[in-house]
Write a protein that holds these residues in place. Structure first.
Motif, PDB file in Angstrom:
ATOM      1  N   ASP A   1      10.421   7.463 -14.715  1.00 29.54           N
ATOM      2  CA  ASP A   1      10.174   6.108 -14.441  1.00 29.54           C
ATOM      3  C   ASP A   1      10.912   5.707 -13.050  1.00 29.54           C
ATOM      4  OD1 ASP A   1       9.110   5.393 -16.784  1.00 29.54           O
ATOM      5  OD2 ASP A   1      11.109   5.136 -17.729  1.00 29.54           O
ATOM      6  N   ILE A   2      10.163   5.059 -12.188  1.00 34.45           N
ATOM      7  CA  ILE A   2      10.579   4.608 -10.818  1.00 34.45           C
ATOM      8  C   ILE A   2      11.443   3.469 -11.088  1.00 34.45           C
ATOM      9  CG2 ILE A   2      10.044   3.910  -8.645  1.00 34.45           C
ATOM     10  CD1 ILE A   2       7.320   5.620  -8.978  1.00 34.45           C
ATOM     11  N   ASP A   3      12.789   3.560 -10.395  1.00 33.04           N
ATOM     12  CA  ASP A   3      13.635   2.742 -10.504  1.00 33.04           C
ATOM     13  C   ASP A   3      13.628   1.758  -9.265  1.00 33.04           C
ATOM     14  OD1 ASP A   3      14.659   3.512 -12.880  1.00 33.04           O
ATOM     15  OD2 ASP A   3      16.015   5.069 -11.877  1.00 33.04           O
TER      16      ASP A   3
ATOM     17  N   SER B   1       1.032  12.681   8.273  1.00 38.62           N
ATOM     18  CA  SER B   1      -0.477  12.635   8.418  1.00 38.62           C
ATOM     19  C   SER B   1      -0.982  11.378   7.437  1.00 38.62           C
ATOM     20  CB  SER B   1      -1.094  13.943   7.929  1.00 38.62           C
ATOM     21  OG  SER B   1      -0.845  15.098   8.991  1.00 38.62           O
ATOM     22  N   GLY B   2      -0.195  10.398   7.210  1.00 36.43           N
ATOM     23  CA  GLY B   2      -0.694   9.371   6.573  1.00 36.43           C
ATOM     24  C   GLY B   2      -0.484   9.324   4.872  1.00 36.43           C
ATOM     25  N   HIS B   3       0.273  10.446   4.513  1.00 37.33           N
ATOM     26  CA  HIS B   3       0.143  10.636   3.075  1.00 37.33           C
ATOM     27  C   HIS B   3       1.891  10.648   3.000  1.00 37.33           C
ATOM     28  CE1 HIS B   3      -3.909  11.398   2.448  1.00 37.33           C
ATOM     29  NE2 HIS B   3      -3.935  12.163   3.393  1.00 37.33           N
ATOM     30  N   TRP B   4       2.189  10.202   1.609  1.00 35.26           N
ATOM     31  CA  TRP B   4       3.795  10.282   1.385  1.00 35.26           C
ATOM     32  C   TRP B   4       4.073  11.592   0.522  1.00 35.26           C
ATOM     33  CZ3 TRP B   4       7.512   7.521   3.469  1.00 35.26           C
ATOM     34  CH2 TRP B   4       7.255   6.229   3.893  1.00 35.26           C
TER      35      TRP B   4
ATOM     36  N   SER C   1       0.674  -1.144   0.184  1.00 26.96           N
ATOM     37  CA  SER C   1      -0.036  -0.105   0.015  1.00 26.96           C
ATOM     38  C   SER C   1       0.837   1.307  -0.022  1.00 26.96           C
ATOM     39  CB  SER C   1      -1.018   0.138   1.215  1.00 26.96           C
ATOM     40  OG  SER C   1      -1.717   1.122   1.448  1.00 26.96           O
ATOM     41  N   ASP C   2       1.952   1.237   0.840  1.00 24.20           N
ATOM     42  CA  ASP C   2       2.824   2.376   0.725  1.00 24.20           C
ATOM     43  C   ASP C   2       3.710   2.659  -0.335  1.00 24.20           C
ATOM     44  OD1 ASP C   2       2.483   3.112   3.527  1.00 24.20           O
ATOM     45  OD2 ASP C   2       3.980   2.218   4.492  1.00 24.20           O
ATOM     46  N   GLU C   3       4.026   1.593  -1.117  1.00 26.90           N
ATOM     47  CA  GLU C   3       4.594   1.622  -2.490  1.00 26.90           C
ATOM     48  C   GLU C   3       3.795   2.177  -3.565  1.00 26.90           C
ATOM     49  OE1 GLU C   3       6.238  -2.147  -3.700  1.00 26.90           O
ATOM     50  OE2 GLU C   3       7.730  -2.015  -1.825  1.00 26.90           O
ATOM     51  N   ARG C   4       2.412   1.700  -3.405  1.00 30.32           N
ATOM     52  CA  ARG C   4       1.280   2.312  -4.396  1.00 30.32           C
ATOM     53  C   ARG C   4       1.331   3.921  -4.302  1.00 30.32           C
ATOM     54  NH1 ARG C   4      -2.042  -2.552  -3.891  1.00 30.32           N
ATOM     55  NH2 ARG C   4      -2.893  -1.589  -2.090  1.00 30.32           N
ATOM     56  N   ASN C   5       1.018   4.153  -2.801  1.00 27.57           N
ATOM     57  CA  ASN C   5       1.041   5.691  -2.474  1.00 27.57           C
ATOM     58  C   ASN C   5       2.329   6.514  -2.944  1.00 27.57           C
ATOM     59  OD1 ASN C   5      -1.521   5.192  -1.407  1.00 27.57           O
ATOM     60  ND2 ASN C   5      -0.820   4.869   0.635  1.00 27.57           N
ATOM     61  N   ILE C   6       3.279   5.827  -2.645  1.00 21.67           N
ATOM     62  CA  ILE C   6       4.660   6.373  -3.080  1.00 21.67           C
ATOM     63  C   ILE C   6       4.767   6.743  -4.544  1.00 21.67           C
ATOM     64  CG2 ILE C   6       7.122   6.324  -3.220  1.00 21.67           C
ATOM     65  CD1 ILE C   6       7.012   5.249  -0.250  1.00 21.67           C
TER      66      ILE C   6
END
Length: 147
Positions: A84-86, A132-135, A23-28
């Motif tokens: 692109d995210i590496d 606050s819960g957001h990246w 979930s964190d990865e998707r938000n990031i």
């Protein structure tokens, strides 16, 4: 019986940890993609919502360094910058991460008085903070490529 309960608890723990990292990865990824598109296409004000509050000074500074020759070069481009995210690396406390990105087809600001120049590809590291819960992207200076 106790052994099965312990195994079940351990399995649940690892599953939930994996879920939170996914979930964190998707938000990031969503934050980084939005930020990079705005930042590297010089829409600095539109990049603000994706940054920590203390990063605002650096976005305002970058915007103040744009000159007419830079604007002309930006308008002359047929294709905007993309990224692109590496990789995504989490720190031990899960509220800090570092993201490696490759940026394509962007204009790099040059020294004062000189027009920007087109860069086909460069790598950057973005510092991320969970607030606050957001990246959010945390800028301690203007972004510099690794090369």
């Amino acid at each position: 019986m106790k052994k099965l309960v312990y195994i079940g608890i351990i399995a649940l723990f690892f599953t939930s940890c994996n879920y939170f990292h996914t979930s964190d990865e998707r938000n990031i990824e969503a934050t980084v993609n939005a930020f990079a598109t705005k930042y590297f296409n010089w829409h600095f004000e539109e990049a603000l919502p994706y940054c920590t509050p203390e990063s605002e000074i650096w976005l305002r500074y970058a915007a103040s360094q744009v000159h007419q020759a830079d604007i002309d070069s930006l308008r002359a481009q047929t294709e905007g910058a993309s990224a692109d995210i590496d990789n995504i690396n989490f720190a031990d406390n899960d509220s800090i991460a570092q993201v490696g990105i490759t940026v394509h087809n962007y204009l790099r600001m040059d020294t004062i008085g000189n027009a920007c120049r087109k860069i086909n590809e460069a790598k950057f590291l973005l510092d991320m903070r969970r607030r606050s819960g957001h990246w959010k992207v945390r800028m301690a200076s203007l972004l510099r490529s690794e090369d």
